[in-house]
Design a protein around this motif. Structure first.
Motif: not given
Length: 409
Positions: A172-194
């Motif tokens: 579902m998330f891949e379809r909504e965002l496109g390939p690689g974009q959910f991965k970028r979301t999951a890998e968001q390391h910076d403090a802004a993620a919270a």
């Protein structure tokens, strides 16, 4: 990576016997199962002999390399001829797969002999229209579920284990965002993620979660999906898959091994996960996810050249075709027809853009995937979390995960 009683093992055994007859070369085989590369790593660390040739998924091969099991760069092997054919190895493995078979340095570390994906499987004798006119978008898919439910059959089977629940969410998330974009979301390391300034706040993620919640609340999953014990030692962990195999549920989203694993291949067809409506002018995606199983040559082995010769031999059409005809799975070669039950998946892999299965998250971020994403996906797909709670927990837990994983300064 196979146990000796599995169909892929039988194909490899046949090829080894034929190879010995043709060349006089004897290959000694050990059947370790899915943990084979863990065993190779243990042997290497203990100073014991390491095999000249091993296999695994691209995820486990890259994972083993990251843990110290260095593997040979096979780029030059791809330029060598396939025995008995007027073409090189690079000519029989589609170019679109090459970037997905490389490590971070660009080395091609695998020669794939089997490809896999996920699809929605169904009984084409009961729903013949789906073979010619499958649902292409989410609205059509939900309409189909309603029609099936109205006829008194459970529309969907789901064994809500970590992997199976994650299939629904990641697709579902891949379809909504496109390939690689959910991965970028999951890998968001910076403090802004919270904070509020986070990729997790993308409205398309909440939209996708709400669509999935509608399936959960709509009674589309067969009874028992949210109470079944899906633990690895449970005898009930595949009750839903077995229910689908017995015709008690119309559809199941699963890996391309589901038909062969359940031994339900007659009159079975499939379609790929549907696309989503466009969101704010951003088109939905219909790419095909792909995973690979194949050979790697450990650098610590002593007979790399001999290993590579067998790889070329096995990749010839005469040998590799048996992965389809005898083991019931797809090969990377487009000139080898997939089993009929997987024909639609092979068409999608051939004609569509491809992306790494699971958006490469299990490959590159397996600990996040198994400790954060999978458990929360199970909770969500079994109705224990609202969409807002689900996205919120993924956001908060991911921020905590990456903060704890960061090296001390």
């Amino acid at each position: 990576m196979w146990k000796e009683n599995e169909p892929q093992a039988a194909v490899i055994k046949e090829a080894l016997a034929a190879y010995k007859a043709a060349t006089g070369v004897t290959v000694t085989v050990e059947w370790h199962g899915r943990g084979v590369l863990d065993d190779v790593a243990a042997a290497l660390k203990a100073g014991k002999p390491v095999p000249d040739l091993s296999d695994g998924s691209i995820n486990t091969i890259l994972g083993a390399a990251a843990e110290g099991v260095a593997v040979t760069d096979l780029t030059s092997l791809y330029q060598r001829p396939v025995p008995g054919e007027n073409q090189n190895l690079t000519d029989v493995v589609p170019d679109k797969y090459t970037p997905l078979l490389t490590d971070a340095s660009g080395a091609e570390v695998m020669v794939p002999y089997e490809v896999a994906s996920e699809a929605v499987f169904f009984d084409k004798s009961r729903y013949p229209q789906l073979s010619t006119n499958p649902p292409l978008n989410w609205d059509q898919f939900v309409d189909l579920l309603g029609q099936i439910k109205a006829k008194g059959q459970a529309p969907l089977a789901l064994d809500a284990s970590g992997g199976n629940a994650a299939y629904w969410v990641e697709w579902m998330f891949e379809r909504e965002l496109g390939p690689g974009q959910f991965k970028r979301t999951a890998e968001q390391h910076d403090a802004a993620a919270a904070t509020d300034d986070s990729r997790w706040d993308d409205a398309r993620l909440l939209d996708g979660a709400q669509k999935l919640e509608a399936l959960v609340k709509g009674g589309y999953f067969a009874p028992g999906w949210n109470t079944e014990d899906t633990g690895t030692t449970s005898t009930h962990a595949k009750d839903q898959q077995n229910a689908w195999a017995a015709g008690k549920a119309a559809l199941i989203l699963g890996g391309t091994w589901v038909p062969s694993e359940t031994k339900r291949t007659t009159n079975v067809d499939s379609f790929v996960f549907p696309s989503m409506p466009d969101q704010g002018g951003l088109p939905s995606n219909d790419s095909a996810g792909v995973n690979f199983f194949g050979f790697a040559v450990p650098k610590a082995g002593k007979n790399a050249d001999a290993a590579e010769k067998f790889v070329l031999y096995f990749m010839a059409k005469a040998q590799l075709s048996k992965i389809s005809t005898e083991a019931g799975n797809m090969t990377p070669r487009t000139d080898i027809p997939a089993p009929a039950v997987l024909a639609s998946v092979q068409t999608a892999l051939t004609n569509r853009t491809v992306f790494p299965d699971q958006d490469a998250l299990m490959r590159d971020d397996s600990k996040w995937y198994t400790t954060v994403f999978q458990p929360e996906s199970v909770a969500f797909m079994t109705g224990k979390l609202t969409p807002q709670q689900f996205i919120g927990k993924l956001k908060a837990e991911s921020a905590t995960f990456w903060a704890q994983a960061a090296p001390a300064k």
